[in-house]
Write a protein that holds these residues in place. Structure first.
Motif, PDB file in Angstrom:
ATOM      1  N   SER A 176       7.700 -21.108 -43.601  1.00  0.00           N
ATOM      2  CA  SER A 176       7.873 -21.750 -42.295  1.00  0.00           C
ATOM      3  C   SER A 176       6.893 -21.211 -41.253  1.00  0.00           C
ATOM      4  N   ARG A 194       4.207 -27.791 -42.654  1.00  0.00           N
ATOM      5  CA  ARG A 194       5.200 -26.929 -43.310  1.00  0.00           C
ATOM      6  C   ARG A 194       5.571 -27.468 -44.689  1.00  0.00           C
ATOM      7  N   PRO A 250       0.874 -11.572 -36.978  1.00  0.00           N
ATOM      8  CA  PRO A 250       1.812 -10.460 -37.167  1.00  0.00           C
ATOM      9  C   PRO A 250       2.732 -10.706 -38.361  1.00  0.00           C
TER      10      PRO A 250
ATOM     11  N   PRO B 461       5.674 -11.879 -34.044  1.00  0.00           N
ATOM     12  CA  PRO B 461       5.573 -12.905 -35.091  1.00  0.00           C
ATOM     13  C   PRO B 461       6.014 -14.273 -34.586  1.00  0.00           C
ATOM     14  N   ALA B 462       5.378 -15.310 -35.134  1.00  0.00           N
ATOM     15  CA  ALA B 462       5.674 -16.680 -34.714  1.00  0.00           C
ATOM     16  C   ALA B 462       7.117 -17.053 -35.036  1.00  0.00           C
ATOM     17  N   ALA B 463       7.764 -16.258 -35.886  1.00  0.00           N
ATOM     18  CA  ALA B 463       9.150 -16.531 -36.263  1.00  0.00           C
ATOM     19  C   ALA B 463      10.043 -16.661 -35.036  1.00  0.00           C
ATOM     20  N   GLU B 465       9.642 -18.284 -32.496  1.00  0.00           N
ATOM     21  CA  GLU B 465       9.660 -19.627 -31.905  1.00  0.00           C
ATOM     22  C   GLU B 465      10.376 -20.650 -32.787  1.00  0.00           C
ATOM     23  N   LEU B 466      10.826 -20.224 -33.963  1.00  0.00           N
ATOM     24  CA  LEU B 466      11.473 -21.178 -34.865  1.00  0.00           C
ATOM     25  C   LEU B 466      12.987 -21.094 -34.731  1.00  0.00           C
ATOM     26  N   GLN B 470      14.496 -24.264 -39.172  1.00  0.00           N
ATOM     27  CA  GLN B 470      13.059 -24.240 -39.444  1.00  0.00           C
ATOM     28  C   GLN B 470      12.661 -22.946 -40.153  1.00  0.00           C
ATOM     29  N   TYR B 471      13.194 -21.825 -39.655  1.00  0.00           N
ATOM     30  CA  TYR B 471      12.839 -20.518 -40.212  1.00  0.00           C
ATOM     31  C   TYR B 471      13.060 -20.504 -41.722  1.00  0.00           C
TER      32      TYR B 471
END
Lengths: 512, 512
Positions: A176, A194, A250, B461-463, B465-466, B470-471
């Motif tokens: 994701s 995705r 990251p 980490p972009a995580a 924003e999920l 989605q994650y």
């Protein structure tokens, strides 16, 4: 240089060819300068490897020539230039091409050293404290395992994420937000991306098995035990990653992973008088640096013409590392060179943009000096590298396949005239250079640490000692389910027994 | 001190009470010394917090007294002393006790600052660049969020692993080798321990929700938005962890997690003449240091007697931080003190062993000076801390509940006379002290980094924003299943259609 205790150790270095060697060379020389006995081993035929200062060099014969390597590289480049890499299928095709030709030379090089009894005997006699190697090629890892010495792996990334697997990081990289190799996605993906990234995750597994099949077989045969490349790499003491988080997205790290991104940036010198005069020649318009890396200095004539035409139309001067055919009316603002002092030029106050293929060395020299980029990825991880900078708003990317002078002009003018590129790049550069310790010092420290302590066992997660079933607690879950089922079974049986007794009694009473 | 650019910033510091403050104090003073404007804020009633050098102190009233805090601590200690902590149930009971009383004072402290309009106005007027706080208490995190300034969190660990959750580390901590809080297991567990650890994982989730319910409610009420403590912490820019991997088991780290274990160890001074004479008095037998931490200096008479009896039978001298009742015939080799210079004593060449409760400060002073330990865990994370050293073969542990002079004697003689304890501890100490940069410098660097760059967005980490779906790619998986089902459905329908047509034809033919 930092002032850690410099106890001399004996280090074996087995680098990898091409730009890989550039990253390792400065560390190796610094280690030698600090009094360590450093022995660098490489094949007689190579693209870029050669003797380094303060070290001993050993070479061994291989059954191919430098000319063959170069011809192979040229072949690959031609194929790339003929593929429209903007489609998913083509991206994949280029991946397959890189992955298919590479292993052949890599395995021949590995066999060249391993089955050379004299060389291996000599290495054994040295009684090394550790090995520093690039796991891009397996020759170092297998030799280290054979000699039973702790390994320091230095790389930027590894196809198939073998680095993550081998470090036993219990970190799934969710599709994701962790882009897969060769997708060219950033960490912020659309739904469509995705889906593609998830499919790539599945496909990767099959592809990777194929990619390492030869290495697994060779390692097992040579070490006379059933093993895989991943297993060998999992014995690594410390991993030196040539990235930091101004470039890489990251992501979780294991304690034995050290980031040394930007290791070569500090080495900067003044320009020659001739170059200084040339770059100052366009006044306030400044100049552009253009290289496609240490391995590509030529382009087909038609492709080259598009570049010349674009450069003719900009007020900047251009320094281009190029040895190919030159059109008759080549523009005057372009200076062609066989080799150019890339980092010195990027550090010049008048530089306005950097046209690059997106190799990691060039990228870090660009970040370090704060220069916006126009990126033309060719092969390997370059497509992914490029995306990391484009997503940060400090670069534009173009496909070399369908490059025209118009497209190049648009991109160049954008990164030069739209101030946001320079502003974001200046900020990224400031963050990159704001660090508590220089990456070269860090690399030297951890290599010497492994030599001093015969490894880095205290950074090794206990997960390495568990088998697959234990790691995922399947035995525990099975046990708990068994108990649960037993309890339910006994409860139900008891209830039914009571119910029947009660039912019988009631029936009896009714009958009576 | 390292030589990074010292641009003065404005830093708000909201520490946590007890030993937590000890860890933060040295960083805060160093930051002040380097020219930053540092404002330390704490409640008028506290166990250990007080003014520090080179900083400004602000206090605010709270609706409890220092005496109440001390009485509460004494109560907890008495309960612990009456529980046989060696059983699983008791371990759990002690966990509940700690977790039940703590939140009460913590919430009253938090409300004390947040609802004090004068104090909050004053903090707002300072216009701070960042906040440095210990997330053990939520007062700092909520204040930082209210003031909209980036946060640096400093801690050793957090009950319920809120630190890992909040950092969005995609690192599941498999119960197969990551021991849960308050289990006192190491990273190498038997099958029975793994079952218990797995069950604890399930139970933890329920318990933790309860533990943070009050904080979640207070944060939502004060900030006037629906939030949780975990969500607040997830905004943290940098996490400074007061551990390294000579103590903590290796586990994945996010790029914004910095290890600063052993921060206070460097500060060492000579002993007073009186102490020097005492510790030299037993000649080659050396001496033993005994403290139960900054918060516990007394023991019930019966319990204390067991210690005196054991000490009477060893040739070593003993320095004991103790203010409780003393039996008439107390042995001559024991010196009781109200306070003792722990690190200076542990750094003395004649020290043979360290009897400690297993607080993190004492542990790191022990590791730093290479002194084997006998450990008597009392509350909080001490049971877990102890296990980390016992599993490395550098300490023995005893339960204070059923401690007898015989048991203590056996343990003490073991760590003093069995050379393997000292050898392993010397090795651990060497690894701990062999680092490329001092932890204090690292803590100062990252705090100033956050002030300079208004956060550390590049490490995030972009995580973050999920959303949850989605994650975990549930939408993608759903989409792929939908396609698969459609394809199967269409294929089956088509096949059936063809089959019917064919079947009809055959039947017709047969009929004909």
């Amino acid at each position: 240089m930092a002032s850690f205790s410099a106890e001399a150790g004996k280090l074996l270095v087995i680098p990898s060819d091409g730009s890989h060697w550039l990253g390792m060379k400065s560390i190796v020389e610094e280690l030698g300068r600090r009094g360590n006995q450093v022995v660098v081993v490489f094949p007689e035929a190579s693209l870029s490897m050669g003797p380094s200062e303060q070290t001993t060099t050993l070479t061994y014969p291989v059954n191919y020539t430098k000319a063959e390597l170069e011809a192979n590289l040229a072949d690959q480049l031609n194929t790339i230039l003929s593929i429209d890499i903007s489609t998913d299928l083509a991206k994949f095709q280029s991946f397959i091409i890189s992955m298919d030709v590479l292993p052949m030379f890599i395995l021949r090089n590995t066999e060249g050293l391993l089955f050379n009894k004299d060389s291996m005997k000599k290495l054994q006699d040295y009684n090394f404290d550790a090995i520093l190697t690039d796991p891009f090629e397996p020759v170092g890892a297998i030799t280290g395992e054979y000699l039973s010495i702790p390994a320091i792996y230095m790389l930027i990334n590894h196809p198939c994420g073998v680095d993550t697997l081998a470090s036993q990081c219990p970190c799934p990289s969710p599709p994701s937000f962790v882009p897969r190799f060769f997708t060219g996605f950033s960490d912020k993906m659309t739904f469509h991306q995705r889906v593609e990234n998830t499919l790539m995750t599945v496909f990767e597994a099959f592809l990777c098995r194929k990619l390492f099949a030869g290495t697994d077989e060779l390692a097992s045969r040579y070490l006379q035990k059933d093993t895989t490349y991943k297993e060998l790499l999992s014995h690594g003491a410390v991993w030196l990653f040539r990235y930091d988080f101004t470039f890489e997205f990251p992501k979780p790290q294991m304690p034995n992973m050290v980031q040394i991104g930007g290791i070569n940036c500090a080495k900067k010198g003044p320009l020659t008088k001739e170059l200084e005069e040339f770059v100052n020649g366009s006044g306030e318009h400044g100049f552009v640096v253009f290289t496609l890396g240490s391995m590509v200095s030529q382009l087909p004539e038609a492709k080259a013409r598009e570049f010349f035409e674009a450069f003719r139309q900009i007020p900047q001067r251009v320094l281009w590392r190029y040895t190919g055919p030159v059109p008759e009316n080549a523009p005057k603002n372009v200076k062609l060179m066989k080799w150019l002092p890339q980092n010195d030029l990027l550090g010049h106050p008048k530089v306005k943009a950097f046209i690059t293929h997106g190799g990691s060395h060039g990228i870090y020299e660009g970040i370090c000096n704060g220069v916006p980029m126009v990126m033309l990825p060719l092969f390997g991880d370059q497509g992914d590298n490029v995306q990391r900078l484009v997503s940060r708003g400090v670069a534009e990317t173009l496909s070399i396949y369908d490059l025209t002078s118009e497209k190049l002009l648009v991109a160049l003018r954008k990164v030069i005239n739209d101030k946001s590129y320079k502003e974001k790049m200046t900020e990224l550069s400031a963050i990159h250079r704001d660090r508590p310790i220089e990456p070269l010092d860090l690399a030297v420290f951890w290599t010497e640490f492994v030599m001093r302590h015969k490894g880095a066992a205290h950074l090794r997660p206990a997960a390495h000692e568990l088998n697959w079933i234990q790691y995922h607690s399947l035995d525990v879950i099975g046990f708990l389910i068994l108990i649960l089922v037993t309890v339910i079974f006994v409860t139900v049986k008891s209830c039914m027994f009571c119910f029947r007794k009660f039912f019988k009694k009631t029936q009896k009473k009714k009958k009576e």
